[in-house]
Design a protein around this motif. Structure first.
Motif, PDB file in Angstrom:
ATOM      1  N   GLU A  14       0.869  -1.034  -0.136  1.00 32.65           N
ATOM      2  CA  GLU A  14       0.038  -0.009   0.128  1.00 32.65           C
ATOM      3  C   GLU A  14       0.984   1.765   0.028  1.00 32.65           C
ATOM      4  O   GLU A  14       2.052   1.626   0.006  1.00 32.65           O
ATOM      5  N   THR A  16      -0.580   5.090  -0.438  1.00 32.38           N
ATOM      6  CA  THR A  16      -1.068   6.366   0.436  1.00 32.38           C
ATOM      7  C   THR A  16      -1.754   6.144   1.332  1.00 32.38           C
ATOM      8  O   THR A  16      -0.837   7.468   2.411  1.00 32.38           O
ATOM      9  N   HIS A 211     -15.209   0.171  -7.865  1.00 30.57           N
ATOM     10  CA  HIS A 211     -14.440   2.190  -8.162  1.00 30.57           C
ATOM     11  C   HIS A 211     -16.342   3.019  -7.409  1.00 30.57           C
ATOM     12  O   HIS A 211     -15.629   3.796  -6.568  1.00 30.57           O
ATOM     13  N   ASP A 272      -6.768   2.933   1.159  1.00 29.98           N
ATOM     14  CA  ASP A 272      -6.274   3.621   0.246  1.00 29.98           C
ATOM     15  C   ASP A 272      -7.357   4.601  -0.114  1.00 29.98           C
ATOM     16  O   ASP A 272      -8.421   4.388  -0.242  1.00 29.98           O
ATOM     17  N   ASN A 274      -7.301   5.931  -2.842  1.00 32.01           N
ATOM     18  CA  ASN A 274      -8.345   5.484  -3.934  1.00 32.01           C
ATOM     19  C   ASN A 274      -9.366   4.605  -4.381  1.00 32.01           C
ATOM     20  O   ASN A 274      -9.841   4.748  -4.881  1.00 32.01           O
ATOM     21  N   SER A 275      -9.455   3.940  -2.857  1.00 31.98           N
ATOM     22  CA  SER A 275     -10.689   2.651  -2.803  1.00 31.98           C
ATOM     23  C   SER A 275     -11.675   3.417  -1.637  1.00 31.98           C
ATOM     24  O   SER A 275     -12.742   3.093  -2.533  1.00 31.98           O
ATOM     25  N   GLN A 278     -11.822   9.960  -0.659  1.00 24.85           N
ATOM     26  CA  GLN A 278     -10.982  11.185   0.695  1.00 24.85           C
ATOM     27  C   GLN A 278     -11.441  11.476   1.715  1.00 24.85           C
ATOM     28  O   GLN A 278     -10.662  11.810   2.361  1.00 24.85           O
ATOM     29  N   GLU A 339     -16.963   8.333  -3.375  1.00 32.09           N
ATOM     30  CA  GLU A 339     -15.470   8.477  -4.197  1.00 32.09           C
ATOM     31  C   GLU A 339     -15.867   7.594  -5.075  1.00 32.09           C
ATOM     32  O   GLU A 339     -15.957   6.877  -4.899  1.00 32.09           O
ATOM     33  N   LYS A 341     -13.023   6.027  -7.923  1.00 32.36           N
ATOM     34  CA  LYS A 341     -11.917   6.178  -8.843  1.00 32.36           C
ATOM     35  C   LYS A 341     -11.854   4.774  -8.631  1.00 32.36           C
ATOM     36  O   LYS A 341     -12.148   3.873  -7.484  1.00 32.36           O
ATOM     37  N   THR A 343     -10.524   0.999  -7.928  1.00 33.59           N
ATOM     38  CA  THR A 343      -9.855   0.322  -6.782  1.00 33.59           C
ATOM     39  C   THR A 343      -9.881  -1.022  -6.820  1.00 33.59           C
ATOM     40  O   THR A 343     -10.512  -1.475  -7.410  1.00 33.59           O
TER      41      THR A 343
END
Length: 360
Positions: A14, A16, A211, A272, A274-275, A278, A339, A341, A343
């Motif tokens: 990982e 982030t 995502h 994460d 992206n998973s 934010q 979010e 994104k 994942t």
């Protein structure tokens, strides 16, 4: 070895969360510098210079698990407890949940299809033939079959009839399996629990593409929604106090207004950005940083600074956590934000296709 105790994070692939965690701990205080754990020579009973270590990877690296047990023995507060994490498994978790009054799917433990190495038929003299008709009648269809220990959505099958179940069972080799009822749900949530007291309830749609799974809202709202969230929070705390996890996620499928715990053994949960998105990411970084700083302040050199669940403490008199957990208010319906994104978050148990190829 430095005389100043530090806060460390041990991690693998990982990217982030570890850096954000270190940065936030260092922004909040200077008494316990945070860093990525650095390991060179590991000698028995020699303490580390870490007051706290957040473990994100030892489940995949046995060397790290042994390192963390030695660190815990010499006074490091390892999160999560490496001794309990090594012993824990999903069937016991479900059994404990029943004892705690938390609803779970009906579940049967199945012996491995193939004999373990270095065993023969005499090794199983105590095992009777399985009452398959009774099992199918009790669990019903569709059903899920998955390893009783482990994760990452490996060797998980959804089956719709006995023929599919037996074909899937043939593929499981030496794995001990759970056979579990599928829950037809109307709402689904995934919950972080940090430090045994901070809970974030995240509406989650496991049938969506990866995502878009956090791009969800609870269908039940108003007073019923608030009551549901309060019940979920209560169940999350009961499970984590019972198991003794400082950092975990719990998933619930809501059927007929009742939250049913589906998955609650995630001691290195996805964090994460992206998973999870934010807003969720910011929450878990802040909560984890606060927990680590609090544990560093209360840790005593050379003492047992691990968290032990109520099951263990009540059974054998193990020490209590460094600081008792306190309940906090449940989040409002619909929190936090979403979010979109890509994942690699795990697939949902509710829509996992069956891996069932007939074997001759």
């Amino acid at each position: 070895m430095s005389t100043q105790k530090k806060i460390g994070i041990l991690f693998g692939q990982e990217n982030t969360f570890p850096q954000a965690f270190v940065d936030r701990v260092n922004e909040k205080q200077k008494d316990f510098p945070a860093e990525f754990v650095s390991i060179d020579q590991v000698e028995q009973s020699v303490p580390t210079d870490y007051a706290v270590i957040i473990d994100r990877i030892s489940q995949d690296v046995p060397f790290y698990k042994a390192y963390l047990k030695n660190a815990a023995l010499t006074g490091t507060a390892v999160i999560n407890n490496p001794f309990w994490w090594s012993a824990d498994e999903k069937f016991f978790n479900n059994a404990l949940a029943v004892q705690l009054g938390v609803p779970v799917p009906k579940t049967i433990l199945l012996p491995s299809k193939h004999r373990p190495d270095d065993t023969n038929h005499n090794s199983f003299r105590n095992l009777q033939n399985m009452n398959w008709d009774g099992i199918f009648n009790h669990i019903g269809f569709p059903a899920f079959m998955k390893p009783h220990s482990g994760g990452g959505w490996k060797n998980v099958y959804k089956v719709d009839n006995p023929e599919e179940m037996f074909r899937a069972y043939d593929e499981t080799g030496q794995l001990v399996m759970l056979y579990q009822e599928a829950i037809d749900f109307t709402d689904y949530v995934r919950c972080y629990c940090i430090g045994g007291k901070e809970v974030l309830i995240m509406p989650y749609e496991p049938r969506n593409p990866h995502h878009l799974r956090y791009d969800s809202q609870l269908k039940v709202t108003g007073d019923a929604g608030k009551k549901l969230l309060a019940t979920i929070k209560d169940y999350v705390l009961k499970l984590n106090h019972g198991l003794g996890y400082d950092f975990n996620t719990v998933e619930f499928a809501v059927r007929d207004g009742i939250p049913i715990a589906i998955d609650f053994c995630n001691p290195a949960p996805d964090a994460d950005v992206n998973s999870v998105g934010q807003a969720n990411f910011d929450w878990v970084v802040e909560a984890a940083a606060n927990m680590a700083i609090e544990r560093a302040k209360t840790a005593q050199s050379g003492k047992d600074n691990l968290t032990w669940g109520t099951f263990v403490r009540n059974s054998i008199g193990a020490p209590a956590p460094a600081k008792p957990a306190k309940a906090t208010a449940a989040p409002e319906v619909g929190e936090p934000t979403k979010e979109k994104k890509p994942t690699k978050a795990k697939a949902a148990e509710t829509d996992k296709p069956a891996k069932a190829k007939a074997k001759k």
